[in-house]
Design a protein around this motif. Structure first.
Motif, PDB file in Angstrom:
ATOM      1  N   SER A  85      17.040  11.643 -52.633  1.00 17.87           N
ATOM      2  CA  SER A  85      17.709  11.694 -51.332  1.00 17.87           C
ATOM      3  C   SER A  85      17.965  13.137 -50.930  1.00 17.87           C
ATOM      4  CB  SER A  85      19.034  10.920 -51.384  1.00 17.87           C
ATOM      5  OG  SER A  85      19.693  10.955 -50.136  1.00 17.87           O
ATOM      6  N   VAL A  86      17.561  13.481 -49.699  1.00 21.58           N
ATOM      7  CA  VAL A  86      17.751  14.836 -49.188  1.00 21.58           C
ATOM      8  C   VAL A  86      18.264  14.760 -47.757  1.00 21.58           C
ATOM      9  CG1 VAL A  86      15.918  15.805 -50.641  1.00 21.58           C
ATOM     10  CG2 VAL A  86      15.373  15.000 -48.330  1.00 21.58           C
ATOM     11  N   ILE A  87      18.885  15.858 -47.320  1.00 21.00           N
ATOM     12  CA  ILE A  87      19.237  16.022 -45.909  1.00 21.00           C
ATOM     13  C   ILE A  87      18.160  16.886 -45.270  1.00 21.00           C
ATOM     14  CG2 ILE A  87      20.900  16.904 -44.254  1.00 21.00           C
ATOM     15  CD1 ILE A  87      23.092  16.418 -46.261  1.00 21.00           C
ATOM     16  N   LEU A  88      17.550  16.360 -44.198  1.00 22.83           N
ATOM     17  CA  LEU A  88      16.514  17.066 -43.454  1.00 22.83           C
ATOM     18  C   LEU A  88      17.056  17.522 -42.111  1.00 22.83           C
ATOM     19  CD1 LEU A  88      13.638  14.570 -44.145  1.00 22.83           C
ATOM     20  CD2 LEU A  88      13.578  16.953 -44.834  1.00 22.83           C
ATOM     21  N   ASP A  89      16.447  18.565 -41.583  1.00 26.73           N
ATOM     22  CA  ASP A  89      16.906  19.075 -40.302  1.00 26.73           C
ATOM     23  C   ASP A  89      15.749  19.753 -39.572  1.00 26.73           C
ATOM     24  OD1 ASP A  89      18.156  20.261 -38.149  1.00 26.73           O
ATOM     25  OD2 ASP A  89      19.959  20.709 -39.280  1.00 26.73           O
ATOM     26  N   SER A  90      15.571  19.398 -38.343  1.00 25.71           N
ATOM     27  CA  SER A  90      14.657  20.070 -37.419  1.00 25.71           C
ATOM     28  C   SER A  90      14.738  19.334 -36.087  1.00 25.71           C
ATOM     29  CB  SER A  90      13.225  20.085 -37.948  1.00 25.71           C
ATOM     30  OG  SER A  90      12.415  20.955 -37.168  1.00 25.71           O
ATOM     31  N   SER A  91      13.783  19.580 -35.212  1.00 26.59           N
ATOM     32  CA  SER A  91      13.740  18.868 -33.936  1.00 26.59           C
ATOM     33  C   SER A  91      13.091  17.511 -34.148  1.00 26.59           C
ATOM     34  CB  SER A  91      12.936  19.678 -32.913  1.00 26.59           C
ATOM     35  OG  SER A  91      13.570  20.903 -32.642  1.00 26.59           O
ATOM     36  N   ALA A  92      13.857  16.447 -33.940  1.00 28.35           N
ATOM     37  CA  ALA A  92      13.362  15.091 -34.150  1.00 28.35           C
ATOM     38  C   ALA A  92      12.862  14.495 -32.837  1.00 28.35           C
ATOM     39  CB  ALA A  92      14.461  14.204 -34.729  1.00 28.35           C
ATOM     40  N   VAL A  93      12.024  13.481 -32.971  1.00 24.56           N
ATOM     41  CA  VAL A  93      11.550  12.747 -31.799  1.00 24.56           C
ATOM     42  C   VAL A  93      12.722  11.992 -31.176  1.00 24.56           C
ATOM     43  CG1 VAL A  93      10.055  10.868 -31.038  1.00 24.56           C
ATOM     44  CG2 VAL A  93       9.205  12.532 -32.684  1.00 24.56           C
ATOM     45  N   TYR A  94      12.792  11.997 -29.847  1.00 25.53           N
ATOM     46  CA  TYR A  94      13.792  11.182 -29.175  1.00 25.53           C
ATOM     47  C   TYR A  94      13.608   9.712 -29.559  1.00 25.53           C
ATOM     48  CZ  TYR A  94      14.935  15.006 -25.933  1.00 25.53           C
ATOM     49  OH  TYR A  94      15.344  16.187 -25.376  1.00 25.53           O
ATOM     50  N   GLY A  95      14.720   8.961 -29.580  1.00 25.97           N
ATOM     51  CA  GLY A  95      14.627   7.524 -29.773  1.00 25.97           C
ATOM     52  C   GLY A  95      13.970   6.853 -28.579  1.00 25.97           C
ATOM     53  N   ARG A  96      13.923   5.543 -28.612  1.00 26.12           N
ATOM     54  CA  ARG A  96      13.290   4.802 -27.515  1.00 26.12           C
ATOM     55  C   ARG A  96      13.972   5.140 -26.189  1.00 26.12           C
ATOM     56  NH1 ARG A  96      14.603   0.034 -28.921  1.00 26.12           N
ATOM     57  NH2 ARG A  96      12.773  -0.408 -30.220  1.00 26.12           N
ATOM     58  N   THR A  97      13.179   5.583 -25.246  1.00 21.77           N
ATOM     59  CA  THR A  97      13.709   5.872 -23.915  1.00 21.77           C
ATOM     60  C   THR A  97      12.941   5.058 -22.890  1.00 21.77           C
ATOM     61  OG1 THR A  97      12.217   7.790 -23.670  1.00 21.77           O
ATOM     62  CG2 THR A  97      14.436   8.212 -24.502  1.00 21.77           C
ATOM     63  N   LEU A  98      13.680   4.490 -21.949  1.00 21.85           N
ATOM     64  CA  LEU A  98      13.109   3.695 -20.866  1.00 21.85           C
ATOM     65  C   LEU A  98      13.375   4.403 -19.548  1.00 21.85           C
ATOM     66  CD1 LEU A  98      14.414   0.188 -21.982  1.00 21.85           C
ATOM     67  CD2 LEU A  98      12.104   1.094 -22.301  1.00 21.85           C
ATOM     68  N   GLN A  99      12.322   4.541 -18.767  1.00 21.69           N
ATOM     69  CA  GLN A  99      12.453   5.216 -17.478  1.00 21.69           C
ATOM     70  C   GLN A  99      11.838   4.343 -16.392  1.00 21.69           C
ATOM     71  OE1 GLN A  99       9.850   8.536 -15.888  1.00 21.69           O
ATOM     72  NE2 GLN A  99      11.606   9.729 -16.576  1.00 21.69           N
ATOM     73  N   GLY A 100      12.582   4.129 -15.328  1.00 17.57           N
ATOM     74  CA  GLY A 100      12.070   3.409 -14.179  1.00 17.57           C
ATOM     75  C   GLY A 100      11.798   4.365 -13.035  1.00 17.57           C
ATOM     76  N   SER A 101      10.815   4.031 -12.203  1.00 16.98           N
ATOM     77  CA  SER A 101      10.470   4.922 -11.102  1.00 16.98           C
ATOM     78  C   SER A 101       9.955   4.130  -9.907  1.00 16.98           C
ATOM     79  CB  SER A 101       9.401   5.934 -11.542  1.00 16.98           C
ATOM     80  OG  SER A 101       8.196   5.286 -11.906  1.00 16.98           O
ATOM     81  N   VAL A 102      10.092   4.723  -8.752  1.00 15.87           N
ATOM     82  CA  VAL A 102       9.485   4.206  -7.538  1.00 15.87           C
ATOM     83  C   VAL A 102       8.809   5.381  -6.836  1.00 15.87           C
ATOM     84  CG1 VAL A 102      11.679   4.470  -6.281  1.00 15.87           C
ATOM     85  CG2 VAL A 102       9.856   3.012  -5.358  1.00 15.87           C
ATOM     86  N   ARG A 103       7.535   5.187  -6.474  1.00 13.47           N
ATOM     87  CA  ARG A 103       6.741   6.228  -5.847  1.00 13.47           C
ATOM     88  C   ARG A 103       6.207   5.727  -4.511  1.00 13.47           C
ATOM     89  NH1 ARG A 103       5.487  10.158  -9.580  1.00 13.47           N
ATOM     90  NH2 ARG A 103       5.969   9.569 -11.721  1.00 13.47           N
ATOM     91  N   TYR A 104       6.171   6.642  -3.574  1.00 14.05           N
ATOM     92  CA  TYR A 104       5.550   6.344  -2.291  1.00 14.05           C
ATOM     93  C   TYR A 104       4.528   7.437  -2.000  1.00 14.05           C
ATOM     94  CZ  TYR A 104       4.763   5.642   2.671  1.00 14.05           C
ATOM     95  OH  TYR A 104       4.177   5.438   3.896  1.00 14.05           O
ATOM     96  N   ARG A 105       3.274   7.024  -1.957  1.00 18.80           N
ATOM     97  CA  ARG A 105       2.182   7.961  -1.658  1.00 18.80           C
ATOM     98  C   ARG A 105       1.750   7.772  -0.209  1.00 18.80           C
ATOM     99  NH1 ARG A 105       0.842   6.243  -7.079  1.00 18.80           N
ATOM    100  NH2 ARG A 105       0.912   8.023  -8.505  1.00 18.80           N
ATOM    101  N   PHE A 106       1.557   8.891   0.463  1.00 20.89           N
ATOM    102  CA  PHE A 106       1.230   8.812   1.893  1.00 20.89           C
ATOM    103  C   PHE A 106       0.197   9.870   2.267  1.00 20.89           C
ATOM    104  CE2 PHE A 106       4.929  11.395   1.119  1.00 20.89           C
ATOM    105  CZ  PHE A 106       4.701  12.550   1.847  1.00 20.89           C
TER     106      PHE A 106
ATOM    107  N   PRO B  33       0.819  -1.217   0.000  1.00 14.82           N
ATOM    108  CA  PRO B  33       0.000   0.000   0.000  1.00 14.82           C
ATOM    109  C   PRO B  33       0.852   1.265   0.000  1.00 14.82           C
ATOM    110  CG  PRO B  33      -0.919  -1.602   1.505  1.00 14.82           C
ATOM    111  CD  PRO B  33       0.398  -2.170   1.046  1.00 14.82           C
ATOM    112  N   GLY B  34       0.582   2.119  -0.957  1.00 17.25           N
ATOM    113  CA  GLY B  34       1.306   3.378  -1.071  1.00 17.25           C
ATOM    114  C   GLY B  34       2.546   3.315  -1.926  1.00 17.25           C
TER     115      GLY B  34
END
Length: 850
Positions: free
Chosen positions: A829-850, A798-799
């Motif tokens: 074939s062309v060279i493109l440039d702008s803000s691209a989406v990040y590649g696959r990212t994995l994030q782990g977390s631990v939360r404690y709610r009280f 719990p929590g």
């Protein structure tokens, strides 16, 4: 402390001590300002029951509001794991963002087919608890998403598109997006530690709220963050924190409340302006993306160990070493809110906030060139810049040589290189004073007729003081984070005259020499009285509102016209390079005021307790602020000349027809909203970057836009199963060219199913869009794109909650905000440039709610 700061603090003290309101308010709130907070929690299965507090009268549920409004809960956003505020906004139907500029901000935010022509958030206002973060969302190097962060302090994000955004807010007629804070209505808190699994990033979130007594409650929270981010930048590019707190005193006899609040933000984050890739073209469509040599756009950052710090020529004429700190906002805000009901028929609400804001924008823009093609050309023609100080004479490129790193002194022969702006902008002062007041009178009779009259005044003074230092910088394009600076020599194989040092080919001379040494001190003051009349009888609800903005501009800009040379030495030798310096000559004086009227009319009919239909028409004004400077728009006395007067204001007109429905089907509950919208805009603006094109283009923008479409949003709950999402169809048109505006998809959607079994939960979100044009001329377009995110959480005790989130599950390359064709290598074939989406990212977390 300045006189204005003392006046503002005095205003807040006056509210606390004497319960007296000082003029201004853009919106009203319920008698208990956080009735909406608890509604967000208790109405999770019935979102249409939530009280709308953003750009609205403040006492209507979503079902009975004749506007298009979306609310995103804290949990919904957390499950999505956004890497930036722009990614939060991509969860809102009708909002178009680049979505990938990084956690520091700098996103272009459009709405309902109305694109961003110059940058920033021109027609969309971002708010914290009903007050704008900055008055203008498109401040150059000070966009509104620089100054706001989603964290555990946020109860929910609420967004109003069109409609009442024209009259319940200034400078955001397209949409108002409000980050609504927790205020301690729910006892308890949370501590969460999250960490990148396949990238280096650690973040600690915390918050706690509750009651200090029967009439006093509080909330405090924030985050601390450290790391290099999904781009794997080889130094601590992410480093910062935010602390927010508020204390609320409920007044006797449930007459209202008094609240004091505080915020401190100091957050250094990278920004991704350029992430190149190779595009495969079939006909006029880019059908696929791939790495540009060893550069992976999903991980690339122009920030690396060689430009972690760099040198500028400052406004005093001295050389200075500055950090490549990305976007680094520093903000301290103190404020207060006051609501008091004098009886059943009359109440007043007031908010005030004083904010000091400063910071820096540092970034190396990437612009891809072909190494072999540059040999033999002259600077600046080889780099596509429009001008260069003539003090150093003609400079012809004979060879490129590594200026640092393991290959220092060797000739550079890789196929691609970068030559673009190395930017350092000091945001010396973007602070503000804002004060809002509204008075509310309600009347009714025994027949059920109700009339509600609200009137108020909005006041905000916005400082914009900036110092631009923009160098020309050349570097290798070989690896994601190890690209060394390149020196240029006039002869082959590193012989002849050295024309660059440490990669620098000039100080303050980029973007056509128009902007590298800009310095200005400006103040804009917006005073806007407004009124709203609402009448209800039976199932009908009619409202009409009007707003009168009076915006005064004052200040000076200084001319970046002093040209010269600098002698710079590095490991390879000495180079004489051109400089542009800020002079002490006043370039422009601003001293003018513009007045304009905005209006909105709405009607709603409640078919029954679960269904309503509405119509709305509105016209909202938008004041063009600092982007008009350095453009020949002012007379010597500071007034607007004929051209300046024509481009100083833009008006957005909109029409909507909508249906809202909630109900049950079998054992499931559902909520749906369907809205048809139309928008018209005649936009006049000024884009200085067009001067840097080769050849230079006219920086004066004059475009006519028309857009129409349909928004469909839905929410389904069946036991532990939840389904949320939207689908939008937009038909945008750039009428003067007869084309579709660039970077604007016709179709976009979000599908987000999840299942919560109590001890564990799992969910995915699928975000997609149709093809988009890369330019307003509609010569090349990017194909459709789909990105998938997911989460799994387990609650072993719990929590306690253990979580795993994945973004871009299938590791796709993409540019949902559009991209530019930098080089054409072949017909396919062309060279493109702008803000691209990040590649696959994995994030782990631990939360404690009280």
């Amino acid at each position: 402390m300045t006189k204005t700061a003392l006046q503002t603090c005095g205003s807040i003290v006056a509210m606390a001590a004497a319960c007296l309101a000082v003029p201004a308010m853009a919106q009203d709130k319920p008698a208990d300002a956080t009735a909406a907070d608890s509604a967000a929690t208790t109405a999770s299965e019935n979102p249409l029951d939530q009280i709308v507090v953003t750009a609205a009268p403040g006492d209507r549920t979503k079902l009975r509001s004749s506007i298009s409004v979306t609310g995103l809960s804290q949990d919904t956003i957390q499950n999505f794991t956004p890497h930036s505020e722009a990614e939060v906004l991509r969860l809102i139907p009708g909002i178009q963002t680049s979505g990938t500029a990084g956690p520091g901000g700098n996103a272009n935010i459009g709405v309902r087919g109305i694109p961003v022509s110059t940058g920033g958030s021109e027609y969309v206002q971002l708010q914290e608890d009903g007050l704008p973060t900055v008055l203008f969302g498109d401040i150059q190097f000070g966009n509104n998403d620089y100054w706001i962060r989603f964290d555990n302090n946020v109860e929910r994000v609420e967004a109003v598109r069109g409609g009442s955004a024209s009259t319940f807010a200034s400078q955001g007629p397209g949409a108002v997006i409000n980050y609504i804070s927790k205020t301690g209505t729910t006892e308890g808190g949370e501590v969460a530690l999250s960490s990148g699994i396949n990238y280096r990033e650690q973040r600690l979130d915390f918050d706690y709220g509750g009651h200090l007594s029967d009439t006093i409650r509080f909330h405090v929270g924030g985050f601390v963050k450290d790391g290099s981010g999904p781009d794997h930048i080889p130094f601590n590019a992410e480093r910062g924190y935010q602390i927010k707190a508020n204390v609320t005193k409920e007044l006797p006899d449930n007459r209202g409340y008094l609240r004091l609040n505080f915020k401190r933000l100091d957050d250094r984050e990278p920004t991704n302006t350029s992430q190149p890739s190779l595009g495969t073209q079939n006909g006029n469509t880019i059908t696929g993306f791939s790495n540009l040599g060893n550069l992976d756009p999903r991980k690339y950052s122009s920030a690396n160990i060689y430009n972690q710090n760099f040198q500028i020529l400052n406004a005093n004429g001295g050389f200075e070493t500055v950090p490549n700190e990305g976007i680094h906002p520093k903000a301290t805000a103190v404020g207060g809110e006051f609501h008091y009901e004098f009886g059943d028929h009359f109440s007043v609400t007031d908010s005030a906030r004083y904010t000091t804001q400063e910071g820096a924008f540092a970034n190396h823009f990437t612009s891809e060139g072909i190494t072999a093609s540059a040999i033999g050309q002259t600077i600046p023609n080889a780099f596509g810049t429009a001008s260069d100080p003539a003090a150093v004479g003609v400079r012809t490129i004979g060879s490129f040589v590594y200026a640092a790193g393991p290959n220092q002194g060797k000739v550079y022969t890789s196929p691609y290189f970068s030559n673009s702006a190395l930017v350092y902008v000091r945001m010396r002062d973007t602070g503000s004073v804002v004060n809002n007041f509204v008075a509310d009178a309600k009347f009714g009779d025994a027949s059920g007729v109700k009339v509600d009259l609200k009137a108020g005044v909005f006041y905000m003074r916005q400082n914009i003081s900036m110092d631009w230092r923009i160098n020309n910088y050349t570097q290798a394009l070989e690896a994601n984070s190890q690209n060394a600076p390149l020196d240029i020599f006039s002869g082959p194989n590193g012989t002849g005259t050295q024309l660059a040092a440490n990669g620098l080919t000039g100080y303050n001379n980029q973007w056509g020499g128009c902007c590298g040494g800009r310095q200005y001190d400006l103040t804009y003051t917006d005073t806007a009285p407004f009124a709203n009349l609402d009448a209800q009888f039976g199932g009908f609800d009619f409202d009409a509102s009007i707003r009168y903005d009076s915006v005064k501009a004052a200040g000076v800009t200084y001319a970046p016209t002093a040209a010269g040379t600098a002698t710079v030495t590095d490991a390879l030798g000495t180079a004489t390079i051109p400089t542009l310096q800020t002079s002490t000559t006043v370039n422009e004086r601003l001293n003018y005021t513009k007045h304009y009227v905005s209006w909105s009319l709405g009607a709603l009919y409640a078919v029954d307790n679960d269904t309503s239909v509405f119509v709305r028409a509105s016209k909202g004004g938008r004041f063009n602020a600092d982007r008009l400077t350095y453009s020949g728009n002012f007379n010597a006395d500071g007034s607007l000349n004929q051209h300046g007067d024509a481009v100083s204001l833009n008006f957005l007109t909109q029409q909507e027809v909508g249906l809202k429905r909630r109900g049950r089907l079998g054992g499931a509950s559902y909520n749906v909203e369907l809205t048809y919208f139309r928008s018209q805009l005649m936009e006049n603006n000024y884009d200085f970057t067009l001067l840097s094109r080769n050849p230079p283009q006219n920086p004066n923008i004059s475009n006519r836009y028309h857009s129409s479409g349909v928004e469909f949003t839905y929410n389904v709950n069946y036991g532990g199963f939840h389904l949320n999402g939207f689908a939008t169809y937009t038909n945008p048109k750039l009428l003067n060219l007869g084309t579709t505006p660039q970077s604007t998809p016709k179709f976009a959607y979000l599908v987000s199913p999840s299942y919560d079994a109590g001890f564990a939960a799992i969910g995915v979100s699928v975000n997609g869009q149709s093809s988009i044009w890369t330019d307003n001329a509609n010569t090349v377009k990017l194909g459709s794109s789909v990105f998938v995110n997911g989460f799994v959480s387990v609650r072993p005790y719990p929590g306690v909650e253990l979580g795993l989130n994945v973004n871009n599950l299938f590791n796709r390359i993409g540019y949902p905000g559009g991209a530019n064709v930098q080089q054409r290598l072949s017909p396919t074939s062309v060279i493109l440039d702008s803000s691209a989406v990040y590649g696959r990212t994995l994030q782990g977390s631990v939360r404690y709610r009280f």
